[in-house]
Motif scaffolding. Structure first.
Motif, PDB file in Angstrom:
ATOM      1  N   CYS A 322      -3.123   2.925 -22.263  1.00 32.74           N
ATOM      2  CA  CYS A 322      -2.975   1.390 -22.012  1.00 32.74           C
ATOM      3  C   CYS A 322      -3.292   1.191 -20.659  1.00 32.74           C
ATOM      4  O   CYS A 322      -3.504  -0.022 -20.224  1.00 32.74           O
ATOM      5  N   PHE A 323      -3.270   2.023 -19.590  1.00 37.10           N
ATOM      6  CA  PHE A 323      -3.422   1.689 -18.114  1.00 37.10           C
ATOM      7  C   PHE A 323      -4.832   0.896 -17.873  1.00 37.10           C
ATOM      8  O   PHE A 323      -4.630   0.020 -17.063  1.00 37.10           O
ATOM      9  N   ASN A 324      -5.938   1.128 -18.272  1.00 36.00           N
ATOM     10  CA  ASN A 324      -7.166   0.694 -18.136  1.00 36.00           C
ATOM     11  C   ASN A 324      -7.058  -0.935 -18.543  1.00 36.00           C
ATOM     12  O   ASN A 324      -7.085  -1.813 -17.672  1.00 36.00           O
ATOM     13  N   ASP A 325      -6.394  -1.089 -19.655  1.00 35.19           N
ATOM     14  CA  ASP A 325      -6.474  -2.641 -20.064  1.00 35.19           C
ATOM     15  C   ASP A 325      -5.539  -3.448 -19.282  1.00 35.19           C
ATOM     16  O   ASP A 325      -5.561  -4.515 -19.307  1.00 35.19           O
ATOM     17  N   LEU A 326      -4.286  -2.690 -19.028  1.00 37.64           N
ATOM     18  CA  LEU A 326      -3.266  -3.467 -18.238  1.00 37.64           C
ATOM     19  C   LEU A 326      -3.581  -3.466 -16.569  1.00 37.64           C
ATOM     20  O   LEU A 326      -2.667  -3.688 -15.988  1.00 37.64           O
ATOM     21  N   ASN A 327      -4.711  -2.965 -16.219  1.00 38.87           N
ATOM     22  CA  ASN A 327      -5.264  -3.157 -14.890  1.00 38.87           C
ATOM     23  C   ASN A 327      -4.389  -2.136 -13.910  1.00 38.87           C
ATOM     24  O   ASN A 327      -3.874  -2.380 -12.869  1.00 38.87           O
ATOM     25  N   ILE A 328      -3.883  -0.838 -14.585  1.00 40.61           N
ATOM     26  CA  ILE A 328      -3.142  -0.077 -13.587  1.00 40.61           C
ATOM     27  C   ILE A 328      -4.136   1.019 -13.229  1.00 40.61           C
ATOM     28  O   ILE A 328      -4.474   1.945 -13.654  1.00 40.61           O
ATOM     29  N   THR A 330      -3.514   2.028  -9.632  1.00 42.85           N
ATOM     30  CA  THR A 330      -2.938   2.699  -8.316  1.00 42.85           C
ATOM     31  C   THR A 330      -1.383   2.994  -8.450  1.00 42.85           C
ATOM     32  O   THR A 330      -1.080   2.467  -9.403  1.00 42.85           O
ATOM     33  N   PRO A 331      -0.770   3.855  -7.779  1.00 41.69           N
ATOM     34  CA  PRO A 331       0.643   3.936  -7.961  1.00 41.69           C
ATOM     35  C   PRO A 331       1.419   2.822  -7.727  1.00 41.69           C
ATOM     36  O   PRO A 331       2.282   2.393  -8.533  1.00 41.69           O
ATOM     37  N   CYS A 344      10.036   7.736 -10.878  1.00 44.53           N
ATOM     38  CA  CYS A 344       8.589   7.575 -10.962  1.00 44.53           C
ATOM     39  C   CYS A 344       8.212   7.576  -9.538  1.00 44.53           C
ATOM     40  O   CYS A 344       7.164   8.006  -9.471  1.00 44.53           O
ATOM     41  N   LYS A 345       9.046   6.991  -8.643  1.00 43.20           N
ATOM     42  CA  LYS A 345       8.339   6.822  -7.273  1.00 43.20           C
ATOM     43  C   LYS A 345       7.987   8.078  -6.667  1.00 43.20           C
ATOM     44  O   LYS A 345       7.244   8.392  -6.103  1.00 43.20           O
ATOM     45  N   GLY A 346       8.945   9.127  -6.877  1.00 40.48           N
ATOM     46  CA  GLY A 346       8.687  10.416  -6.573  1.00 40.48           C
ATOM     47  C   GLY A 346       7.756  11.561  -7.349  1.00 40.48           C
ATOM     48  O   GLY A 346       7.061  12.089  -6.621  1.00 40.48           O
ATOM     49  N   VAL A 347       7.267  10.965  -8.530  1.00 37.97           N
ATOM     50  CA  VAL A 347       6.541  11.721  -9.486  1.00 37.97           C
ATOM     51  C   VAL A 347       5.157  11.103  -9.189  1.00 37.97           C
ATOM     52  O   VAL A 347       3.971  11.748  -8.866  1.00 37.97           O
ATOM     53  N   VAL A 348       4.891   9.759  -9.332  1.00 40.27           N
ATOM     54  CA  VAL A 348       3.547   9.078  -9.496  1.00 40.27           C
ATOM     55  C   VAL A 348       3.427   8.571  -7.740  1.00 40.27           C
ATOM     56  O   VAL A 348       3.855   7.479  -7.366  1.00 40.27           O
ATOM     57  N   LEU A 353      -2.787   9.571 -11.932  1.00 38.59           N
ATOM     58  CA  LEU A 353      -3.087  10.689 -12.533  1.00 38.59           C
ATOM     59  C   LEU A 353      -1.719  11.505 -12.546  1.00 38.59           C
ATOM     60  O   LEU A 353      -1.348  12.367 -13.456  1.00 38.59           O
ATOM     61  N   ASP A 354      -0.907  11.358 -11.429  1.00 40.34           N
ATOM     62  CA  ASP A 354       0.228  12.092 -11.440  1.00 40.34           C
ATOM     63  C   ASP A 354       1.357  11.703 -12.577  1.00 40.34           C
ATOM     64  O   ASP A 354       2.058  12.594 -12.837  1.00 40.34           O
ATOM     65  N   PHE A 355       0.983  10.571 -13.350  1.00 39.61           N
ATOM     66  CA  PHE A 355       1.919  10.333 -14.407  1.00 39.61           C
ATOM     67  C   PHE A 355       1.999  11.434 -15.205  1.00 39.61           C
ATOM     68  O   PHE A 355       2.912  11.846 -16.188  1.00 39.61           O
ATOM     69  N   GLN A 356       0.909  12.239 -15.513  1.00 36.87           N
ATOM     70  CA  GLN A 356       1.001  13.298 -16.314  1.00 36.87           C
ATOM     71  C   GLN A 356       1.859  14.618 -16.042  1.00 36.87           C
ATOM     72  O   GLN A 356       2.149  15.368 -16.989  1.00 36.87           O
ATOM     73  N   ARG A 357       2.373  14.278 -14.821  1.00 31.86           N
ATOM     74  CA  ARG A 357       3.592  15.298 -14.838  1.00 31.86           C
ATOM     75  C   ARG A 357       4.689  15.251 -15.328  1.00 31.86           C
ATOM     76  O   ARG A 357       5.511  16.161 -15.598  1.00 31.86           O
ATOM     77  N   PHE A 358       4.856  14.110 -16.091  1.00 33.07           N
ATOM     78  CA  PHE A 358       5.888  13.924 -17.144  1.00 33.07           C
ATOM     79  C   PHE A 358       5.837  14.483 -18.469  1.00 33.07           C
ATOM     80  O   PHE A 358       6.539  14.986 -19.220  1.00 33.07           O
ATOM     81  N   GLY A 359       4.385  15.074 -18.556  1.00 34.77           N
ATOM     82  CA  GLY A 359       4.208  15.712 -19.811  1.00 34.77           C
ATOM     83  C   GLY A 359       3.505  17.085 -19.743  1.00 34.77           C
ATOM     84  O   GLY A 359       3.074  17.752 -20.457  1.00 34.77           O
ATOM     85  N   GLU A 360       3.724  17.629 -18.716  1.00 34.28           N
ATOM     86  CA  GLU A 360       3.332  18.941 -18.119  1.00 34.28           C
ATOM     87  C   GLU A 360       3.631  20.050 -19.288  1.00 34.28           C
ATOM     88  O   GLU A 360       4.583  20.034 -19.425  1.00 34.28           O
ATOM     89  N   MET A 361       2.491  20.840 -19.489  1.00 31.24           N
ATOM     90  CA  MET A 361       2.587  21.793 -20.595  1.00 31.24           C
ATOM     91  C   MET A 361       2.353  23.131 -19.886  1.00 31.24           C
ATOM     92  O   MET A 361       1.486  23.289 -18.987  1.00 31.24           O
TER      93      MET A 361
END
Ligand SMILES: [Zn+2]
Length: 437
Positions: A322-328, A330-331, A344-348, A353-361
């Motif tokens: 959804c990021f693209n559509d919502l114009n997201i 930058t952090p 979130c401020k610490g992770v992103v 792309l840092d958002f992916q750290r919430f889903g790290e596998m």
């Protein structure tokens, strides 16, 4: 109404201690199941009695003895024997005699408790034992330890005690529920007495059941009631169940009772405006629960990211799409449109792309065939969820119903065309309708 909703965290195991200790000042209380107390008595006593300086409750877990007993059994390997042996879990074996003969007999005879087991004498004994357990169990644990003995008297009493409770699926069980509540309240143990109304969520639209509950519970003399409607899933159930739940909360609170939801999410929290005193749930799950499924899931499930606007956990990929559509891009956009909590401020930090750290596998071991979420990622998701829940609680406490509905409306408008999450955000319209009605 100036009553802020209470957030009472349910501790599922000592592995969750880190979250609880870190955020304890923002929680209004902690609730621990008696099975956890029995499995880890020393650690629980020192956590609740000393380390945490917040109100606590011990859930006597009596209901499990009225359910299919397979739920509290496990297989254990015994040295020298080929076949694993099936037996009751140690925690429940220890708990049963603490709660009284009825409970021990249940395990011995391998037959679940039923309403007929409660003669007038048994009723009194059970209530007394179950309440004594909640009042004195931690104290006893300290007394038995030389090092802690001297602190035993400084352990605060629980903030409230629960009457014994079972899953209600017949008139007999319902009558017993009222009797147990009444008998417990009559003991006047000091801390307030709460009963637990535990039934299937479909009972919410059974008018005769609800009418009897609304009329009957206030007469028992309990201070309040904890609702546990099995499988009441705020995100999934039809509007009529949400409406019935709201109406029940309203009626019970108008009749002078404190009302809590034992497993609730944002919808329950928002019902604070119509009389809900508070909710409880775990550190990263437990906003709904099936009574009959006592055992947890076999594998640790992925901890998903809680999307604050939608009040629900969703898959990382769905949100990212959804990021693209919502114009997201930058952090800063992320903080503005998704979440600007301290986690979130610490992770992103550097890029979205840092958002992916919430889903790290990762592959947990060299033998793992499938990837699983890293524990660091799961931890980020849990902290982000809890921090948001605290923000939500404060928001609800400081605003009126109109403002709460407006916020839901704004989110609906913002997300309504986001196809990746559309199937998971349909509850928003239902919540809005029910809260507005
Ligand atoms: Zn966040």
């Amino acid at each position: 109404m100036d009553n802020k909703p209470q957030l009472i965290i349910r501790m599922g195991s000592h592995a969750e201690k880190e979250y609880i200790l870190k955020l304890s000042k923002q929680f209004d209380g902690i609730i621990v199941g008696a099975n956890i107390v029995e499995a880890t008595a020393g650690a629980t006593a020192s956590l609740l009695g000393q380390k945490l300086k917040i109100p606590y409750y011990i859930d006597p877990m009596t209901y499990v003895f009225g359910c299919d007993l397979e739920g509290i059994m496990s297989e254990r390997k015994i040295k020298g024997k080929k076949k694993p042996v099936k037996d009751y879990k140690r925690a429940y074996k220890r708990l049963a005699p603490e709660l009284g003969d009825i409970f021990s007999n249940t395990l011995e005879k391998h037959r679940p408790i039923s309403p007929e087991n409660f003669t007038a004498t048994a009723l009194k004994q059970v209530c007394q034992k179950v309440i004594d357990y909640q009042l004195k169990r931690l104290h006893r644990e300290f007394e038995k330890d030389d090092e802690y003995k001297e602190y035993a008297d400084s352990i605060p009493r629980p903030a409230g005690v629960f009457s014994p409770y079972f899953f209600i699926n017949s008139d007999d069980w319902f009558r017993l529920f009222l009797n147990l509540s009444k008998t417990s309240a009559a003991i006047k143990p000091g801390p307030p007495v709460y009963s637990v109304l535990c039934a299937d969520y479909k009972m919410l639209i059974d008018k005769s059941f609800i009418d009897r509950a609304v009329a009957g519970i206030p007469k028992t003399g309990v201070k309040g009631v904890w609702l546990w409607f099995s499988n009441f899933d705020e995100w999934v159930v039809q509007e009529k169940y949400l409406g019935a739940f709201k109406s029940l909360v309203e009626q019970l609170s108008e009749n002078g009772l404190e009302v809590y939801n034992r497993h609730g999410g944002y919808f329950s929290l928002a019902l604070n405006k119509v009389g809900m005193s508070g909710i409880s749930h775990g550190v990263g799950y437990g906003e709904k629960k099936d009574v009959l499924q006592i055992k947890g899931p076999p594998n640790a499930p992925v901890v998903r990211y809680y999307l604050p606007d939608i009040y629900r956990r969703l898959g990382m990929l769905e949100i990212e799409r959804c990021f693209n559509d919502l114009n997201i891009t930058t952090p800063t956009d992320f903080y503005e449109k998704i979440c600007d909590c301290v986690i979130c401020k610490g992770v992103v930090k550097n890029s979205i792309l840092d958002f992916q750290r919430f889903g790290e596998m990762h592959y947990a071991t060299s033998e793992s065939k499938r990837q699983s979420q890293t524990s660091a990622a799961a931890k980020r998701c849990r902290f982000h969820f809890l921090v948001n829940r605290i923000i939500e609680k404060d928001f609800i406490g400081g605003n009126d119903l109109a403002a709460i509905i407006q916020k839901i409306s704004d989110a609906e408008e913002k997300w309504k065309e986001q196809l990746p999450i559309i199937n998971n955000s349909r509850h928003i319209a239902r919540w809005k309708a029910v809260l507005s009605s």
